[in-house]
Design an enzyme around this catalytic site. Structure first.
Site, short mmCIF file in Angstrom:
data_model
loop_
_atom_site.label_atom_id
_atom_site.label_comp_id
_atom_site.label_asym_id
_atom_site.label_seq_id
_atom_site.Cartn_x
_atom_site.Cartn_y
_atom_site.Cartn_z
N GLU A 98 0.84 -1.20 0.00
CA GLU A 98 0.00 0.00 0.00
C GLU A 98 0.88 1.25 0.00
OE1 GLU A 98 -2.50 1.62 -0.42
OE2 GLU A 98 -4.28 0.95 0.62
N ASP A 99 0.28 2.37 -0.38
CA ASP A 99 1.01 3.64 -0.32
C ASP A 99 1.02 4.21 1.09
OD1 ASP A 99 -1.73 4.10 -0.40
OD2 ASP A 99 -1.65 5.65 -1.94
N ASP A 102 -3.92 5.29 6.61
CA ASP A 102 -4.41 6.52 7.23
C ASP A 102 -5.40 6.11 8.33
OD1 ASP A 102 -5.25 9.13 7.64
OD2 ASP A 102 -6.31 9.33 5.76
N PHE A 152 -1.82 16.34 4.24
CA PHE A 152 -2.21 15.73 2.97
C PHE A 152 -0.97 15.60 2.10
CE2 PHE A 152 -3.95 15.50 -1.32
CZ PHE A 152 -4.75 14.39 -1.13
N ARG A 165 0.96 11.93 -9.21
CA ARG A 165 1.45 10.60 -8.83
C ARG A 165 2.86 10.38 -9.36
NH1 ARG A 165 -3.06 7.73 -6.96
NH2 ARG A 165 -5.01 8.16 -8.04
P1 5GP Z 1 -7.33 4.67 4.83
O1 5GP Z 1 -8.36 3.69 4.33
O2 5GP Z 1 -6.22 4.05 5.63
O3 5GP Z 1 -7.98 5.83 5.53
O4 5GP Z 1 -6.70 5.35 3.56
C1 5GP Z 1 -6.07 4.66 2.60
C2 5GP Z 1 -6.05 5.40 1.29
O5 5GP Z 1 -6.38 6.79 1.41
C3 5GP Z 1 -4.65 5.37 0.75
O6 5GP Z 1 -4.42 4.19 0.03
C4 5GP Z 1 -4.60 6.62 -0.10
O7 5GP Z 1 -5.09 6.33 -1.39
C5 5GP Z 1 -5.55 7.58 0.58
N1 5GP Z 1 -4.80 8.56 1.41
C6 5GP Z 1 -4.69 8.58 2.75
N2 5GP Z 1 -3.92 9.62 3.17
C7 5GP Z 1 -3.55 10.28 2.03
C8 5GP Z 1 -2.74 11.44 1.79
O8 5GP Z 1 -2.19 12.11 2.69
N3 5GP Z 1 -2.59 11.81 0.47
C9 5GP Z 1 -3.17 11.13 -0.55
N4 5GP Z 1 -2.96 11.59 -1.80
N5 5GP Z 1 -3.93 10.03 -0.36
C10 5GP Z 1 -4.11 9.60 0.92
#
Ligand code: 5GP
Length: 179
Positions: A98-99, A102, A152, A165
């Site tokens: 994963e990237d 959050d 962000f 990206r």
């Molecule tokens: P989660 O489900 O853990 O809240 O979020 C996962 C997804 O939210 C990540 O795979 C990503 O695509 C997006 N995301 C979360 N934080 C950020 C951020 O700071 N910047 C961006 N561009 N995407 C984020």
């Protein structure tokens, strides 16, 4: 959004150095056993491509696509499986890539999906970035590159409205500058 307002958080060199360290750690853990690397599109594409180049075991790459952002800058709270077709992973070593974690909702969705559908030999979750402060679940990645604050982030796979990206580094905008 004005790209000139982007502040660099992790440079290309820092990212690449850390990815090599993660690869070394994984090579030790898997000890030559076959791995299925699952890239979570679109955000993890850059990280996955660079990470797997450091892995030295027999490896297959799979790609799935989830979404939770709907183009905004915060999660909708609902994870959509845009494409989650996977081969038979029973008895396999699975490495999810994963990237960023959050809230952890995406990671939880994915781990639940794998648990419900397969008896893997091992399932490990690797994320380049870990925004621990925003967590709404009890998910912790097995491997992560960097812990980050609640900003962000943009670049190296992470987008703003689909753009940026392709940046080689990761930057951030103050939330006030995003609109
Ligand atoms: P989660 O489900 O853990 O809240 O979020 C996962 C997804 O939210 C990540 O795979 C990503 O695509 C997006 N995301 C979360 N934080 C950020 C951020 O700071 N910047 C961006 N561009 N995407 C984020």
């Amino acid at each position: 959004m004005n790209i000139n307002h982007l502040k660099i958080l992790f440079s290309e060199e820092q990212i690449q150095r850390r990815i090599k360290e993660l690869g070394d750690e994984m090579n030790k853990f898997y000890n030559g056993e076959e791995v299925y690397a699952i890239c979570v599109l679109k955000g993890a594409v850059m990280f996955t491509v660079d990470l797997v180049k450091h892995l030295n075991m027999p490896l297959k790459m799979e790609f799935i696509r989830l979404s939770s952002y709907n183009g905004g800058t915060s999660t909708s709270g609902k994870v959509n499986a845009v494409d989650i077709s996977l081969p038979d992973l029973n008895g396999k070593n699975v490495l999810i890539i994963e990237d960023i974690v959050d809230t952890g909702l995406t990671a939880k969705f994915l781990l639940d999906f794998l648990n419900c559908n397969f008896h893997t030999k091992s399932t490990k979750f690797c994320s380049l970035l870990d925004k621990k402060v925003s967590r709404l679940t009890d998910i912790e990645p097995d491997y992560y590159g960097f812990e980050v604050d609640d900003k962000f982030l943009i670049g190296y796979g992470l987008d703003y409205d689909g753009y940026y990206r392709n940046l080689r580094y990761i930057g951030y905008m103050e939330k006030s500058e995003l609109e």
